[in-house]
Design a protein around this motif. Sequence first.
Motif, PDB file in Angstrom:
ATOM      1  N   GLU A  11     -16.893   4.508   8.353  1.00 25.44           N
ATOM      2  CA  GLU A  11     -16.982   3.167   9.206  1.00 25.44           C
ATOM      3  C   GLU A  11     -16.281   2.028   8.438  1.00 25.44           C
ATOM      4  N   PRO A  12     -15.140   1.385   9.185  1.00 29.08           N
ATOM      5  CA  PRO A  12     -14.502   0.182   8.457  1.00 29.08           C
ATOM      6  C   PRO A  12     -15.497  -1.084   8.078  1.00 29.08           C
ATOM      7  N   ASN A  13     -16.338  -1.331   8.833  1.00 25.84           N
ATOM      8  CA  ASN A  13     -17.245  -2.658   8.541  1.00 25.84           C
ATOM      9  C   ASN A  13     -18.107  -2.167   7.345  1.00 25.84           C
ATOM     10  N   ILE A  14     -18.529  -1.086   7.365  1.00 30.35           N
ATOM     11  CA  ILE A  14     -19.447  -0.554   6.169  1.00 30.35           C
ATOM     12  C   ILE A  14     -18.799  -0.719   4.918  1.00 30.35           C
ATOM     13  N   ALA A  17     -17.991  -4.055   3.767  1.00 36.36           N
ATOM     14  CA  ALA A  17     -19.317  -4.770   2.946  1.00 36.36           C
ATOM     15  C   ALA A  17     -19.243  -4.123   1.747  1.00 36.36           C
ATOM     16  N   ALA A  84     -26.693   7.416   7.504  1.00 43.16           N
ATOM     17  CA  ALA A  84     -27.517   6.847   8.460  1.00 43.16           C
ATOM     18  C   ALA A  84     -28.735   7.747   9.174  1.00 43.16           C
ATOM     19  N   LYS A 105     -28.947   4.102   4.914  1.00 43.99           N
ATOM     20  CA  LYS A 105     -28.580   2.848   5.721  1.00 43.99           C
ATOM     21  C   LYS A 105     -29.717   2.454   6.570  1.00 43.99           C
ATOM     22  N   PRO A 106     -29.733   1.381   7.063  1.00 45.70           N
ATOM     23  CA  PRO A 106     -29.146   0.311   6.382  1.00 45.70           C
ATOM     24  C   PRO A 106     -29.387  -0.199   4.988  1.00 45.70           C
ATOM     25  N   PHE A 107     -29.012  -0.672   3.952  1.00 46.21           N
ATOM     26  CA  PHE A 107     -29.316  -0.747   2.711  1.00 46.21           C
ATOM     27  C   PHE A 107     -29.225  -2.360   2.351  1.00 46.21           C
TER      28      PHE A 107
ATOM     29  N   THR B 681     -25.960   2.792  11.917  1.00 48.55           N
ATOM     30  CA  THR B 681     -24.597   2.307  11.649  1.00 48.55           C
ATOM     31  C   THR B 681     -24.339   1.087  11.984  1.00 48.55           C
ATOM     32  N   THR B 684     -26.277  -1.366   9.695  1.00 47.14           N
ATOM     33  CA  THR B 684     -26.006  -1.293   8.373  1.00 47.14           C
ATOM     34  C   THR B 684     -25.123  -2.555   8.016  1.00 47.14           C
ATOM     35  N   SER B 685     -23.797  -2.485   8.832  1.00 49.46           N
ATOM     36  CA  SER B 685     -22.862  -3.773   8.881  1.00 49.46           C
ATOM     37  C   SER B 685     -23.631  -5.031   9.063  1.00 49.46           C
ATOM     38  N   ILE B 709     -17.615  -9.685  12.388  1.00 52.68           N
ATOM     39  CA  ILE B 709     -18.046  -8.584  12.122  1.00 52.68           C
ATOM     40  C   ILE B 709     -19.500  -8.112  12.808  1.00 52.68           C
ATOM     41  N   GLU B 713     -20.457  -6.075  15.677  1.00 50.72           N
ATOM     42  CA  GLU B 713     -21.567  -4.698  15.572  1.00 50.72           C
ATOM     43  C   GLU B 713     -22.653  -4.871  16.324  1.00 50.72           C
ATOM     44  N   ARG B 716     -21.765  -3.804  20.120  1.00 48.94           N
ATOM     45  CA  ARG B 716     -21.770  -2.487  19.848  1.00 48.94           C
ATOM     46  C   ARG B 716     -23.397  -1.766  20.274  1.00 48.94           C
ATOM     47  N   PRO B 846     -15.195   7.130  14.429  1.00 48.28           N
ATOM     48  CA  PRO B 846     -15.969   6.264  15.136  1.00 48.28           C
ATOM     49  C   PRO B 846     -15.218   4.887  15.674  1.00 48.28           C
ATOM     50  N   ALA B 847     -14.286   4.806  14.572  1.00 45.67           N
ATOM     51  CA  ALA B 847     -13.575   3.491  14.655  1.00 45.67           C
ATOM     52  C   ALA B 847     -12.907   3.282  16.188  1.00 45.67           C
TER      53      ALA B 847
END
Lengths: 122, 896
Positions: A11-14, A17, A84, A105-107, B681, B684-685, B709, B713, B716, B846-847
């Motif tokens: 997951e690019p956003n995670i 982070a 997750a 997750k989430p953490f 998921t 988390t972001s 971001i 999310e 999403r 998933p991206a």
Amino acid sequence: MGQHVLLIEDEPNIAEAIRFVLARDGWQVSVLADGALAVAEVSRLRPDLVILDLMLPGKSGLEIVAQLRAAPGTQSLPVMMLTAKGLARDRDAALAAGVSVFITKPFANADIVAQARAMVGL
Amino acid sequence: MPFNLLVLVCFTYVFFLFLVAYLVERRAARGRVAWLRSPLVYTLSLSIYCTAWTFYGAVGYAARSGLEFLTIYLGPTLVFIGWWWVLRKLVRIGRQHRVTSIGDLISSRYGKSNLLGVMVTVLAVVAATPYIALQLQSVTLSFGVFASDTPEGWALPDRNATAIWVAVGLALFTVLFGTRNLDAKEQHHGIVTAIAVEAVVKLVALLAVGVFVVWGLADGPADMAGRITASKIAAWNLQPGRWFGIIFLAAAAVICLPRMFQVLVVEDGDERHLARASWAFPLYLFLMSLFIVPIAVLGLERLPAGSNPDMFVLTLPLAAGQGGLALLAFLGGFSSATSMVIIEAIALSTMVSNHIVMPLWLRFRPQMAVSGDLRRIVLLARRLSIAGVLALGYGYFRLSGGSTALAAIGLISFAGVAQVLPAMLGGIFWRGATRVGAAAGLGIGFVTWAYTMFLPSFGSGGVISAQVFSDGLFGIIWLRPQALFGVDGMDPLLHAVFWSMVLNTVAFILGSLLTFPGPEERLQGAAFVNVFEAGNTGPRPWARGQAEPEALLVMSQRILGDAALGLFATEAKAQGKEGYLPDASPEFVDQLERRLAGSVGAATAHAMISQLVGGDRVSVEDLMAVANESAQIMEYSGRLEAQQIELSRTAGALREANAKLMQVSVQKDAFLSQISHELRTPMTSIRAFSELLMEGDAPVQVVSAQAGIIHTEAIRLTRLLDDLLDLSVLENGSVQLDLGVCNLAAMIDRAFVAAGSFTAERGFLVARNAADEDVFLHTDADRLVQVFINLITNVRKYCDVAQPRLRIVVRQKAGRVTIDFIDNGTALPKAAQGVIFEKFARLTDPARAGGAGLGLAICREVMANLGGSIGYLPGQGGPAFRVTVPLHLGQIGGRG
């Protein structure tokens, strides 16, 4: 300074982070999205710590851990696993496979940093 | 001789008989019955065949009709000598089946039919009535003779009063004798012995009178022979028809008379005794008949004309001044009458109480069968029956006028009981004889006999009017009682015997041939007919001490459980023995059998006890009864098996349903786990970047990127929730369709617009055919467009070539339209083709997908709701999906 961490997260956003908080803490962070390349990257980069997701495209986190534990150079390499999936049996399976720390997750960002530090003895 | 003295003599004699009976019963009670069961006693007891009819009436018969009286003796003689084997069979059957009366025999043979028991009982009672009247009449006459002291013998002021006193006396006598106690086997040792004593008295009395007549009144045999030749007796012609008929009747009667059956079969039942009796009884009859003709001849010679010849035995000695001899003769006649009445009344009362009173009583008071004191009821029924039988006899005596010749009355009875003969002989020799046949024969024989003989015996104008006599019943000429079917001029006795026996036999045979015996009837028939066959042993009392108590206890415990221990202990205590093992006395074994029968059925219990009580083999009947019970058990277990199969089928169905539920449950768990994963998921972001933003020390560009971001999310997450809700609604079938007519081309255009507005990073070529797309559909346009959007978006997301191309092909076929979406990317592998329509079946990272993997699952549900379908179309060179949709949704029908 300059502890090296390899982050394997699809997951690019995670991934962004985690990279952000660890880099700010002084870590040298390498990011990888594909599980299939993970073992090869570990032997190439020789990181001090590996953080990886449980569900990865290409190869699952559990398989990667098992391979790392089977190889002579990476038998005791600290591995932090993220997932997750919140089920207890996933945690048990991960710990049985040789994962050092398991985080759901989430953490909290602070949690990641503290665990990472503790794992490399900082 | 004073009347009172005579009464005193009678009472003394009766008391003497009673004493004999009492002493014998006491001996019998102590088990010492050996000498009582001798052939001599048996033969003498058979002499109740010789009643007052033979004692007094035979002389009268000889005086009236010459030698015809001999027929009465010839019949039984022929039976005992020539038909000995018939008697033996009867005795064997009677013993093996514990037969208690002739009614019981018939009823038992024809499948224990109580109807037949009732018929035989009624027949026997009616037929016996004239016979008992005969005894009353003879005793009354003999009283009269003595009381008047005149040869005419009619001096008693009130004949009927005497008769009624005689009847009451005999009834009391019989009740005292015959029903003092109740014996299961219906054996009366005391009475049989008293009867034997009476048999001796009557033989001695008749012989004494005969000797006196031949040597006292005449001058020895030679003189006697001369007198006989001179008398009119010698002149009487023999009538062969009557001879044959009466010999037949007497032969039938000696088997069928209830009292003869009682002494012949019920009271003793030892075949060895029968062997002795087969010559001794004819000898007795010979002695009884020896002096009949001399007495008759001298009576006719000496006594004034008009004297009653039935009383010659008394009046001859009286006229000669031999008071003592006359008294002996009186006692002989009294013995004849009383012995007959006692046994007859006992036999009849047994039948009446067993076949009529008890069944009725048990029907109306069924609880008595298990709890009440039946002995009291049975004894009461017997006593009342005895009184009833004698009352009937008295009634007949009054009705018939009391003046008929004794022999004529007796023959009516003989003809009546002879009606049982076909059913009886058929029953023991012909397995094909059936209940219906027996009932038909008995019924028709009884009616014919009653109409042609019994009722006419009351005289013309008695019961049957004179008109019926002359013109027939209902004026039908061939129904005249004494000329049935137009057969005129026949001797009335022969006429009645002929028609009743012929109709009876024909009905019996036809009825038997036309009907089919039931199982129990068949069983009993086989047991009766084949009574002599090896192994065919009927129920009989258990022999003493042949069973080991231990073995009995072990077997009983198997069936009764611990209750058996208590039963044995109680019996041991009652026998005064230490411990818990009693002697296996016959009574105890019987009791045990009854107890076991309550658990396993009578036949099985009997067979089991038979195994342990040696010497008594299991009979064919037992085995068949066991088989019968087994068949019932098998039928029962068959039903159980069917239920078992039904149950396991149900269990299988339940298991299947449970497995399905488990599967659904597993699927649900997996689904929840996946939803959790898909929700966590983006969460988390969002959490990670919001924590960073909260620190508040980042530069503006960084804050902006991080907030971007979080925004992406969040969207999403929202879309995921929307998809889940949509899917849930579609899957439940609770979706509200908004039906309307819409052009397909317009819908595809809308889909491209919507899909294109998302991301325009990559353009691609689209090939369409406007003519084919010019179709109007009646459907939910928004939902169909949703499916198109999904497919177009997928091409945009997943098509992995530099220049993506999408081809849309529309075809119509049989009220349906297919829309194919074919692009030039890499075709899906076979394994993937099957799972892409499952929820969360995301194949790539998933991206790029940007969704939770619910898109195609939603498409499938939408198409199902629209009455169409969506599927992967293999072999098109690239990924291809085919949407099929009905032209008119209302006509073909959607889901739900």
